[in-house]
Design an enzyme around this catalytic site. Structure first.
Site, short mmCIF file in Angstrom:
data_model
loop_
_atom_site.label_atom_id
_atom_site.label_comp_id
_atom_site.label_asym_id
_atom_site.label_seq_id
_atom_site.Cartn_x
_atom_site.Cartn_y
_atom_site.Cartn_z
N ASP A 48 -43.03 -42.48 -85.01
CA ASP A 48 -44.07 -42.12 -85.84
C ASP A 48 -44.68 -40.97 -85.50
O ASP A 48 -45.24 -40.88 -84.30
CB ASP A 48 -45.25 -43.42 -86.17
N HIS A 111 -51.98 -38.72 -95.20
CA HIS A 111 -52.37 -38.83 -93.84
C HIS A 111 -53.77 -39.40 -94.05
O HIS A 111 -54.18 -40.33 -93.36
CB HIS A 111 -52.38 -37.50 -92.83
#
Length: 282
Positions: A48, A111
């Protein structure tokens, strides 16, 4: 979940390994390269990262140098706030793909949500960003799409679109469970991922967790990672120390009792970052 690469199944049927390796705050350059290589060597297949971490090129180098085949890997990145909106998101994705040296992403996330403190048209901004994500997904450039740090009211409009989010990555650790958001996601068949499952290290000195971990002859870090999985949340632990990277994979040889799960789940707020998606100014 009985081993590192057992899978959660996303709403579109795509498989995601049940523990991911986080790279937030991992310094760019040799540190990022070597830590990613160590993670893949110790059995991680799920990496990630994010554009704003500033380490995507090094993460990509670590992946390439590991010699693990692309088909075995699950790679996630995220579009940063300055790149919200349709055209900017497309451009940001293309740069991320180039920096990582990959042909596609397994998962791409928004995000942070645009919020009402910064934008009167915050919902429209999120929808336009999502429209770009949907286009990239339908073109096969991304295998799954989702969001990060979204609260239920940020998600409602996205849930009405052609392809709703499959993942929500949120701050989740003992002392900060975000139950309302987690319940909303589970109700809508959206996998919850935990960033900072160790509270950016703040959990490691918690006396309650130290006492429980000792019962299982495990570290607090291992306890927190296992606790996430038993709450059906996908943890994304991070470290740049090989011994700890390895230790964080050794969480499948014990089960936290129902009593201890309840005790951890009922902990008062502690160790949180303090970042509220409705209040952040970045």
């Amino acid at each position: 979940m009985n081993k590192m690469n057992d899978d959660f199944i996303l709403s579109n049927g795509y498989k995601i390994p049940c523990v991911g390796f986080g790279t937030w705050q991992t310094p760019d350059g040799d540190t990022a390269v070597s830590s990613v290589k160590a993670a893949l060597r110790f059995g991680y297949k799920h990496i990630d990262t994010a554009a704003v971490y500033g380490n995507e090129k090094s993460v990509g180098t670590g992946i390439a140098e590991s010699k693990v085949s692309r088909e075995e890997l699950f790679v996630t990145s995220k579009v940063w706030n300055k790149d919200r909106g349709y055209e900017k998101t497309i451009a940001a994705f293309n740069k991320t793909l180039s920096d990582l040296g990959l042909d596609y992403l397994d998962l791409y996330l928004i995000h942070w949500p645009a919020n009402s403190k910064q934008f009167t048209n915050w919902d429209e901004i999120n929808l336009e960003t999502w429209r770009a994500m949907t286009k990239l997904y339908k073109e096969g450039k991304i295998r799954a799409i989702g969001v990060s740090n979204f609260l239920p009211h940020h998600l409602k409009s996205l849930m009405k679109t052609e392809i709703p989010p499959m993942v929500n990555q949120i701050e989740f650790h003992p002392g900060q469970m975000q139950n309302e958001t987690v319940d909303y996601c589970k109700k809508h068949n959206m996998l919850v991922e935990a960033w900072s499952p160790l509270g950016t290290g703040r959990m490691l000195s918690n006396d309650t967790l130290k006492e429980i971990a000792a019962k299982y002859n495990k570290s607090v870090a291992q306890l927190c990672i296992r606790w996430c999985l038993q709450n059906e949340v996908l943890p994304l632990p991070k470290s740049v120390t090989p011994s700890r990277i390895k230790e964080n994979t050794e969480i499948f040889d014990f089960v936290i009792s129902d009593e201890d799960m309840s005790l951890i789940n009922s902990m008062d707020y502690c160790g949180g970052s303090g970042m509220n998606p409705d209040e952040v100014k970045f």
